[in-house]
Structures are given as C-alpha cells and as structure tokens.
Design a protein around this motif. Structure first.
Motif, PDB file in Angstrom:
ATOM      1  N   ILE A  66       0.818  -1.210   0.000  1.00 52.45           N
ATOM      2  CA  ILE A  66       0.000   0.000   0.000  1.00 52.45           C
ATOM      3  C   ILE A  66       0.855   1.265   0.000  1.00 52.45           C
ATOM      4  O   ILE A  66       0.350   2.365  -0.254  1.00 52.45           O
ATOM      5  CB  ILE A  66      -0.963  -0.024   1.215  1.00 52.45           C
ATOM      6  CG1 ILE A  66      -2.223   0.780   0.915  1.00 52.45           C
ATOM      7  CG2 ILE A  66      -0.285   0.458   2.486  1.00 52.45           C
ATOM      8  CD1 ILE A  66      -3.098   0.156  -0.112  1.00 52.45           C
ATOM      9  N   ALA A  67       2.150   1.132   0.278  1.00 50.76           N
ATOM     10  CA  ALA A  67       3.039   2.292   0.296  1.00 50.76           C
ATOM     11  C   ALA A  67       3.433   2.751  -1.100  1.00 50.76           C
ATOM     12  O   ALA A  67       4.070   3.784  -1.254  1.00 50.76           O
ATOM     13  CB  ALA A  67       4.299   1.977   1.105  1.00 50.76           C
ATOM     14  N   THR A  68       3.029   1.999  -2.115  1.00 53.52           N
ATOM     15  CA  THR A  68       3.311   2.381  -3.494  1.00 53.52           C
ATOM     16  C   THR A  68       2.037   2.863  -4.174  1.00 53.52           C
ATOM     17  O   THR A  68       0.927   2.476  -3.787  1.00 53.52           O
ATOM     18  CB  THR A  68       3.870   1.191  -4.292  1.00 53.52           C
ATOM     19  OG1 THR A  68       2.847   0.186  -4.422  1.00 53.52           O
ATOM     20  CG2 THR A  68       5.094   0.598  -3.596  1.00 53.52           C
ATOM     21  N   ALA A  69       2.202   3.683  -5.192  1.00 51.46           N
ATOM     22  CA  ALA A  69       1.040   4.159  -5.941  1.00 51.46           C
ATOM     23  C   ALA A  69       0.306   2.994  -6.583  1.00 51.46           C
ATOM     24  O   ALA A  69      -0.937   2.959  -6.613  1.00 51.46           O
ATOM     25  CB  ALA A  69       1.483   5.170  -7.003  1.00 51.46           C
ATOM     26  N   GLU A  70       1.044   2.012  -7.073  1.00 52.30           N
ATOM     27  CA  GLU A  70       0.438   0.855  -7.712  1.00 52.30           C
ATOM     28  C   GLU A  70      -0.366   0.037  -6.703  1.00 52.30           C
ATOM     29  O   GLU A  70      -1.461  -0.439  -7.004  1.00 52.30           O
ATOM     30  CB  GLU A  70       1.525  -0.023  -8.348  1.00 52.30           C
ATOM     31  CG  GLU A  70       2.279   0.619  -9.495  1.00 52.30           C
ATOM     32  CD  GLU A  70       3.328   1.624  -9.028  1.00 52.30           C
ATOM     33  OE1 GLU A  70       3.816   2.400  -9.880  1.00 52.30           O
ATOM     34  OE2 GLU A  70       3.656   1.647  -7.810  1.00 52.30           O
ATOM     35  N   GLY A  71       0.190  -0.132  -5.494  1.00 52.73           N
ATOM     36  CA  GLY A  71      -0.518  -0.883  -4.463  1.00 52.73           C
ATOM     37  C   GLY A  71      -1.808  -0.205  -4.044  1.00 52.73           C
ATOM     38  O   GLY A  71      -2.827  -0.869  -3.820  1.00 52.73           O
ATOM     39  N   LEU A 115       4.534   5.206   3.375  1.00 52.66           N
ATOM     40  CA  LEU A 115       3.674   4.268   4.087  1.00 52.66           C
ATOM     41  C   LEU A 115       2.653   4.964   4.979  1.00 52.66           C
ATOM     42  O   LEU A 115       1.462   4.616   4.974  1.00 52.66           O
ATOM     43  CB  LEU A 115       4.536   3.322   4.928  1.00 52.66           C
ATOM     44  CG  LEU A 115       3.797   2.326   5.830  1.00 52.66           C
ATOM     45  CD1 LEU A 115       2.906   1.391   5.011  1.00 52.66           C
ATOM     46  CD2 LEU A 115       4.791   1.533   6.670  1.00 52.66           C
ATOM     47  N   HIS A 116       3.095   5.944   5.744  1.00 50.02           N
ATOM     48  CA  HIS A 116       2.214   6.545   6.751  1.00 50.02           C
ATOM     49  C   HIS A 116       1.410   7.731   6.248  1.00 50.02           C
ATOM     50  O   HIS A 116       0.366   8.041   6.820  1.00 50.02           O
ATOM     51  CB  HIS A 116       3.034   6.984   7.966  1.00 50.02           C
ATOM     52  CG  HIS A 116       3.580   5.852   8.765  1.00 50.02           C
ATOM     53  ND1 HIS A 116       4.662   5.970   9.603  1.00 50.02           N
ATOM     54  CD2 HIS A 116       3.188   4.549   8.856  1.00 50.02           C
ATOM     55  CE1 HIS A 116       4.923   4.806  10.175  1.00 50.02           C
ATOM     56  NE2 HIS A 116       4.044   3.931   9.729  1.00 50.02           N
ATOM     57  N   VAL A 117       1.889   8.399   5.212  1.00 48.18           N
ATOM     58  CA  VAL A 117       1.208   9.607   4.747  1.00 48.18           C
ATOM     59  C   VAL A 117       0.663   9.457   3.332  1.00 48.18           C
ATOM     60  O   VAL A 117      -0.534   9.581   3.097  1.00 48.18           O
ATOM     61  CB  VAL A 117       2.137  10.841   4.836  1.00 48.18           C
ATOM     62  CG1 VAL A 117       1.383  12.101   4.408  1.00 48.18           C
ATOM     63  CG2 VAL A 117       2.684  10.998   6.246  1.00 48.18           C
ATOM     64  N   MET A 118       1.534   9.175   2.367  1.00 51.20           N
ATOM     65  CA  MET A 118       1.090   9.144   0.977  1.00 51.20           C
ATOM     66  C   MET A 118       0.099   8.018   0.705  1.00 51.20           C
ATOM     67  O   MET A 118      -0.779   8.162  -0.153  1.00 51.20           O
ATOM     68  CB  MET A 118       2.287   9.047   0.041  1.00 51.20           C
ATOM     69  CG  MET A 118       3.124  10.313  -0.020  1.00 51.20           C
ATOM     70  SD  MET A 118       2.137  11.818  -0.311  1.00 51.20           S
ATOM     71  CE  MET A 118       1.374  11.451  -1.893  1.00 51.20           C
TER      72      MET A 118
END
Length: 263
Positions: A66-71, A115-118
C-alpha cells in the motif's frame, strides 16, 4: 447496541495481523463485508477465508504494498470490482522505526513517508468518490500516541504519524460536505504480535521472561499498568465508523490507558 453496519463494506489496510486484523474481525462480527489489504498473501488469504466462513460475510484479500502508488490503485480497484466501492476506509497499515535523525538516510525517511502519509493521501483520492456515491460514510486513520508524545528512539515514526494526524484533520474539513466523517485514533500500548516478538527477542539471552518485560513497559508508561488488547481498541474503531458516532468529525481520540501526559 446496534451499530447499523450490517451489509456495509469496510476497506482496511494492514488487515492480516495485529490491530488491522482485530478491526476486521470486529467489523465482521457486525455483519460488515471486508476488503483487506496486506503484503503477505498466504496469511491474508487464510484470514479472509476464516472471517468469511466464521461470520457469513464476504471478505476480499488484496495482496500488495500500500506504500506504493500501484498498491494503492490495486486496493481501490478491488473494492470497486467486488463491491462497487466501500462505505468505510480504515487506514491502518504502518510500522515502527528505530534510528537517530543524524544517522537515518533519506531513503528511510521517504519509505515511512510513503507508508504513513502518501498511502492515506492516495487512498483518500480513490475512496472518497466511491463513499460519496454511496451516500457517505467514514474514514478512520490509525496514527499513534507518538504523533503527539514522541518516543526518543523512533523520530521518523513520530514525525510521519504527526503528519498523518494533520492530513486527517484537513481531509475531514474537506469531505464532511459529502457526508464523509474523518477521524483519527492514537493508540498507546496495544498488545500486538510485534510487541510480543520484540519482547521475546530482547529477553532471549536473559531467561526469556518476555511477559515480565512487557509488564515493566506498561508500568513505566501507562497508569493503567497493562497493555490494551487488540479487541478493546478494535471496538472503538468500529464505533467511530458507525452512525452512533455521527457528530464525531475531524477529531483525534486517544486510547492509551492514561499514557498521554498532557490534557
């Protein structure tokens, strides 16, 4: 108390273990369908299958980072594909850090920022239109007491969780017009598998009494003198996402056994 969540859809990140899994189970107990995200596919699939069979709900696993744009895009797409959207989004995915400011690299700062913000920013962009189209709902961010009362050994965690807290407040102001309530929970000491594993490692060379180690941590930090259970915290998550909490908007709630030293 009937929370009115039966048949609703809750999307939860970090949903295969610890707080995220506890929150998912609490929603399932209310009859809420689930979209659960996590990186470890086998564990995630096993838990979604268990929740679906135990509570008679639909539970969809979404394995990815989830920390990636793709995720984030994958998680949004899964909710849309399987349920046509969601009524509730719980941004829970996160982890602690251990560093000094002088020695931590740019890459480590960036990884925790993602991870925590974006992740929360990207998921807001993806889920808000879907929640709005269903007549409104709730978004809940799992931050930390460290967002307002930092621990010395994890400055990156402290800073990024504080940023998540401010993002949550701004999002709340922006989307309440769409009947979407956004709030934040700052947990204190919650007895998750991470805490147990850490305690076992730290006591491995001195007799292995990890329970006593955790008790010393609780004695030092929490006036209640114990860790909270995942279930205690999860019940509060579910309540805040229900219509029973309909006047709770843009607020931060501390669930910490008295650990917070300020008013």
């Amino acid at each position: 108390m009937d929370l009115g969540l039966k048949g609703k859809v809750a999307a939860i990140t970090g949903g295969s273990i610890g707080i995220g899994l506890g929150v998912a189970e609490a929603f399932a107990r209310e009859g809420t369908h689930l979209v659960l995200g996590a990186r470890q596919k086998e564990r995630l699939t096993a838990e979604t299958d268990r929740l679906a069979s135990t509570y008679g709900i639909r539970a969809v696993p979404v394995a990815g980072d989830i920390a990636t744009a793709e995720g984030a895009e994958q998680f949004v797409a899964a909710a849309k594909e399987h349920f046509g959207g969601a009524d509730i989004l719980v941004n829970n995915a996160g982890t602690g850090s251990n560093e000094t400011i002088m020695e931590a690299s740019d890459d480590k700062w960036q990884a925790y920022w993602e991870l925590h913000v974006m992740a929360a920013v990207r998921l807001a962009r993806g889920f808000v239109p879907m929640i709005k189209a269903r007549g409104g709902g709730a978004i809940l961010h799992n931050a930390s007491i460290c967002a307002v009362q930092p621990l010395w050994y994890e400055p990156i965690y402290n800073v990024t969780k504080a940023a998540l807290l401010m993002f949550s407040k701004n999002l709340a102001n922006e989307v309440i017009k769409d009947n979407i309530r956004v709030n934040t929970i700052n947990p204190g000491l919650i007895l998750t598998p991470d805490w147990v594993n850490t305690a076992k490692k730290l006591t491995a060379g001195s007799g292995g009494d990890w329970q006593s180690y955790l008790q010393t941590v609780a004695d030092e930090h929490a006036p209640i003198k114990r860790f909270g259970t995942v279930e205690e915290l999860a019940d509060f998550f579910v309540f805040l996402c229900s219509d029973r909490a309909s006047y709770c908007v843009g607020a931060t709630y501390h669930v910490n056994g008295g650990m917070l030293k300020t008013i």
